[in-house]
Design an enzyme around this catalytic site. Structure first.
Site, PDB file in Angstrom:
ATOM      1  N   GLY A   8       5.669   1.395   7.427  1.00 46.60           N
ATOM      2  CA  GLY A   8       6.255   0.083   7.133  1.00 46.60           C
ATOM      3  C   GLY A   8       7.557   0.232   6.383  1.00 46.60           C
ATOM      4  O   GLY A   8       7.829  -0.498   5.428  1.00 46.60           O
ATOM      5  N   ALA A   9       8.392   1.168   6.850  1.00 44.70           N
ATOM      6  CA  ALA A   9       9.548   1.614   6.065  1.00 44.70           C
ATOM      7  C   ALA A   9      10.845   0.875   6.367  1.00 44.70           C
ATOM      8  O   ALA A   9      11.860   1.139   5.729  1.00 44.70           O
ATOM      9  CB  ALA A   9       9.764   3.115   6.286  1.00 44.70           C
ATOM     10  N   SER A  11      11.550  -2.406   6.077  1.00 47.34           N
ATOM     11  CA  SER A  11      11.839  -3.619   5.309  1.00 47.34           C
ATOM     12  C   SER A  11      10.967  -3.671   4.071  1.00 47.34           C
ATOM     13  O   SER A  11      10.053  -2.861   3.897  1.00 47.34           O
ATOM     14  CB  SER A  11      11.590  -4.880   6.165  1.00 47.34           C
ATOM     15  OG  SER A  11      10.224  -4.984   6.511  1.00 47.34           O
ATOM     16  N   GLY A  12      11.249  -4.632   3.205  1.00 53.24           N
ATOM     17  CA  GLY A  12      10.398  -4.914   2.064  1.00 53.24           C
ATOM     18  C   GLY A  12      10.132  -3.729   1.158  1.00 53.24           C
ATOM     19  O   GLY A  12      11.024  -2.927   0.854  1.00 53.24           O
ATOM     20  N   GLY A  14       8.379  -1.010   1.668  1.00 53.57           N
ATOM     21  CA  GLY A  14       8.527   0.296   2.298  1.00 53.57           C
ATOM     22  C   GLY A  14       9.953   0.803   2.267  1.00 53.57           C
ATOM     23  O   GLY A  14      10.210   1.972   1.946  1.00 53.57           O
ATOM     24  N   SER A 141      -3.650  -4.931  -3.241  1.00 51.13           N
ATOM     25  CA  SER A 141      -3.282  -6.207  -3.855  1.00 51.13           C
ATOM     26  C   SER A 141      -4.344  -6.598  -4.867  1.00 51.13           C
ATOM     27  O   SER A 141      -5.522  -6.246  -4.721  1.00 51.13           O
ATOM     28  CB  SER A 141      -3.182  -7.296  -2.770  1.00 51.13           C
ATOM     29  OG  SER A 141      -3.179  -8.593  -3.335  1.00 51.13           O
ATOM     30  N   TYR A 166      -7.211 -11.149   5.012  1.00 54.21           N
ATOM     31  CA  TYR A 166      -6.232 -10.363   4.243  1.00 54.21           C
ATOM     32  C   TYR A 166      -6.879  -9.757   3.005  1.00 54.21           C
ATOM     33  O   TYR A 166      -6.715  -8.558   2.729  1.00 54.21           O
ATOM     34  CB  TYR A 166      -5.057 -11.253   3.839  1.00 54.21           C
ATOM     35  CG  TYR A 166      -4.011 -10.533   3.014  1.00 54.21           C
ATOM     36  CD1 TYR A 166      -3.078  -9.705   3.626  1.00 54.21           C
ATOM     37  CD2 TYR A 166      -3.974 -10.668   1.621  1.00 54.21           C
ATOM     38  CE1 TYR A 166      -2.124  -9.033   2.876  1.00 54.21           C
ATOM     39  CE2 TYR A 166      -3.027  -9.997   0.870  1.00 54.21           C
ATOM     40  CZ  TYR A 166      -2.107  -9.183   1.504  1.00 54.21           C
ATOM     41  OH  TYR A 166      -1.173  -8.496   0.750  1.00 54.21           O
TER      42      TYR A 166
END
Length: 285
Positions: A8-9, A11-12, A14, A141, A166
């Site tokens: 997940g690199a 955006s955000g 990552g 989380s 989630y």
């Protein structure tokens, strides 16, 4: 020079983790969903950190075949450039879904991407992690504390709830970290879940829309920049000796749910192995 894989690199969190680690002179192997976003992210990281040693590989982690193909590329890369050693695997890729959606194998998207993808990738790279006595760091989380495992309906097929699905996936993250510690801590491998807090990312706006997208658009305005929680991942990866505790946040140790038990962790390993057709840590002959 330490070598780290980040999912997940593009955006955000990552992307911010990649930038932070590259600034710390790490070599980063970054994974993103599409070749286009990987190219753009690589250019952006090299502009931020001149001389950065970063390699991107593209693949959809919702597809088990893509995960296995990516793992094969990573193992070859590690053998060529890092003596087969992987200092850290950061399982950060994740999603939120408004509707019940399934992978080609029939697994609900949040369970598949937020848990199964990291589980399978860790299995595939375990030998490299053990060779380096490395660390597995998983984006979880605080919401995991508000959930119990629905063992009889893991995919929420009977009545889908985006939020509950989630939360359960984030509980899976913590159970996976505990299971890894139970199995491999005596071999030098350490595993952690990260509670990044509320962060300004687009996770709640991708393939959601409707009420889910609207709520996230408003909620993320109160969040911090992804560069803030990126410091947690850097600390967990680079600190010597390896930090104590299973879950970490901005202020150090974070509380974990009473559901994060040895029994639940073991059951998750059994279920995940069955779904993926593997025995975790055992290489197919």
């Amino acid at each position: 020079m330490k070598t780290v894989v980040v999912t997940g690199a593009t955006s955000g969190i990552g992307f911010a983790v990649c930038a932070t680690l590259l600034q710390d002179n790490c070599r980063v192997i970054a994974l993103g969903r599409s070749a286009e976003t990987c190219r753009a992210s690589q250019e952006a990281l090299c502009a931020l950190v001149p001389g950065a040693r970063v390699t991107f590989y593209a693949g959809d982690l919702l597809h088990l075949s893509d995960i296995r193909a990516l793992a094969q590329k990573i193992r070859a890369d590690l053998q060529e450039n890092s003596a087969g050693r992987l200092d850290a695997l950061i399982n950060n890729a994740g999603c939120v879904r408004r509707f019940f959606m399934t992978t080609p194998e029939g697994y609900e998207h949040q369970f598949a991407l937020n848990h199964l993808s990291g589980y399978l990738l860790t299995h595939e790279l375990l030998a490299n992690l053990l060779e380096a006595q490395g660390r597995v760091i998983i984006s979880s989380s605080a919401s995991h504390r508000l959930m119990r495992m629905r063992w009889k309906d893991l995919m929420f097929e009977k009545r889908y709830s985006p939020l509950m699905a989630y939360k359960q996936s984030k509980l899976c993250n913590m159970l996976f970290a505990r299971g890894l510690m139970e199995r491999y801590a005596d071999k030098g491998l350490h595993a952690y879940g990260v509670d990044p807090g509320l962060v300004k990312t687009d996770i709640g706006n991708k393939n959601t829309g409707g009420l889910v997208g609207l709520v996230w658009t408003q909620r993320k305005k109160r969040g911090v920049d992804p560069s803030v929680p990126a410091s947690i991942y850097k600390r967990l990866m680079t600190a010597e000796p390896a930090p104590e505790g299973l879950c970490h946040g901005l202020n150090g140790l974070a509380r974990i749910s009473r559901e994060v038990t040895r029994q639940n962790a073991e059951q998750l390993f059994v279920v995940s192995d069955r779904l993926l057709g593997i025995r975790f840590g055992v290489t197919a002959s």
